[in-house]
Scaffold this active site. Sequence first.
Site, PDB file in Angstrom:
ATOM      1  N   GLN A 146       0.847  -1.255  -0.124  1.00 49.35           N
ATOM      2  CA  GLN A 146       0.100  -0.120  -0.127  1.00 49.35           C
ATOM      3  C   GLN A 146       0.947   1.243  -0.206  1.00 49.35           C
ATOM      4  O   GLN A 146       0.512   2.406  -0.254  1.00 49.35           O
ATOM      5  CB  GLN A 146      -1.098   0.124   1.258  1.00 49.35           C
ATOM      6  CG  GLN A 146      -0.158   0.227   2.481  1.00 49.35           C
ATOM      7  CD  GLN A 146      -1.262   0.000   3.622  1.00 49.35           C
ATOM      8  OE1 GLN A 146      -1.703  -0.968   4.028  1.00 49.35           O
ATOM      9  NE2 GLN A 146      -1.540   1.340   4.146  1.00 49.35           N
ATOM     10  N   CYS A 152      -5.213   0.803   3.487  1.00 50.51           N
ATOM     11  CA  CYS A 152      -5.217  -0.652   4.082  1.00 50.51           C
ATOM     12  C   CYS A 152      -6.668  -1.371   3.622  1.00 50.51           C
ATOM     13  O   CYS A 152      -6.667  -2.502   3.286  1.00 50.51           O
ATOM     14  CB  CYS A 152      -4.940  -0.842   5.551  1.00 50.51           C
ATOM     15  SG  CYS A 152      -6.016   0.031   6.380  1.00 50.51           S
ATOM     16  N   HIS A 293      -6.570  -0.519  11.238  1.00 49.17           N
ATOM     17  CA  HIS A 293      -5.814  -1.487  10.215  1.00 49.17           C
ATOM     18  C   HIS A 293      -6.895  -2.524   9.631  1.00 49.17           C
ATOM     19  O   HIS A 293      -7.401  -3.259  10.365  1.00 49.17           O
ATOM     20  CB  HIS A 293      -4.850  -2.045  10.606  1.00 49.17           C
ATOM     21  CG  HIS A 293      -3.813  -2.456   9.264  1.00 49.17           C
ATOM     22  ND1 HIS A 293      -3.465  -1.852   8.321  1.00 49.17           N
ATOM     23  CD2 HIS A 293      -2.889  -3.461   9.380  1.00 49.17           C
ATOM     24  CE1 HIS A 293      -2.841  -2.375   7.443  1.00 49.17           C
ATOM     25  NE2 HIS A 293      -2.423  -3.398   8.079  1.00 49.17           N
TER      26      HIS A 293
END
Length: 350
Positions: A146, A152, A293
Amino acid sequence: MKYTILALLVIVIAFASAKSSLNNEFEFLLKGHVPASNSAVLGMYEAFLQKYKGKTFEVNHDMDRFMTFKANVERIIAHNSNPERTFDMGINHLSDLTQKERLAYYNLMDPQNCSATASKRRVYNAEAPDYFNWVDQDVVSPVKDQKSCGSCWTFSTTGAIESHYKINTGEEELFSEQELIDCPDAERYDTHGCKGGLPSYAFNFIKEVGLETENSYPYLARDSVCTYDAEELRVTTDGPFNITAGDEEQLKEELFNNGPVSVSFHVKEDFLDYTSGVYSVSDCPDTEQDVNHAVLAVGYGTTDDGMDYWIVKNSWSEVWGDEGFFKIERGVNMCAIAMCNSYPLNVRKV
Ligand SMILES: *[C@@H]1O[C@H](CO)[C@@H](O)[C@H](O)[C@H]1NC(C)=O
Ligand SMILES: *[C@@H]1O[C@H](CO)[C@@H](O)[C@H](O)[C@H]1NC(C)=O
């Protein structure tokens, strides 16, 4: 005969160098078996600069970064010297950044406030086995990177779509993160490009609009303008199946019966140094307000010592963690891993 031996030798050497990493090369140092003298750590820093920056050490330019690197190495050695640890730490592409800089690199400072409602529970006849890994079924696409963007959630989404696409169609295809960064209406889907979002909302967007391939809409690692082309659409879904918050048994059943699941959790600073073993810490935030995340759960199992774990694909490139993957403790809502999970229903070509 000579050629056979030579060929074998070449294969063995090629394999060994592909596998070798700075963490293998400097294992004795990182495990605390030899003293971390200034010159020993400098040797490792020079290898780090060579590998990740393609440059050599210059006293004038690199001294501050070296001090940060050394502080990180000292922290890693202290962790790896603890016989009670369940996972090992090592160095990676971000090891010359401070803790704060590393969190900012992936935009991990702001939590995502997950609040998905649970889907109606499904009942399955087959009992999920004790160990299962979709990687063994050859339906997990390669680890991506990423880079410095809080995207993410788009990689977690495409990872799930790619696996379910392969499971359902038998075909391998990579799908576009950048379309998910650029195109969804922020109000409607609560997605914010490089500033975050949630896979469950992205599945809703894909249901309504569809998702192009990686090739037709390539990744830029920054917010950009939407250029989606309806002619290029390749994949759609019936939207998310939301796992009940806190229910890791349901997560296991759904993962085994349907495919990889987009999961979210809370990244603490020390997670960034993970290299192997089962990530488990005693003081991790674990409510749905704490997730920062999103990743892809692809399997699960139990260690010889009896610790249950999830097998998870990350999006920080293959040089991070265990060739891009990690294991995290299962069954105890470790770092909110049980709180915000979903997978796409009925993934198919448009
Ligand atoms: C999450 O909640 C916090 C506190 O309520 C708020 O400050 C923050 O802006 C929220 N973040 C998102 C992405 O909605
Ligand atoms: C799953 O969660 C998403 C948003 O997080 C929501 O839009 C969707 O309605 C939920 N699905 C069900 C069946 O509750």
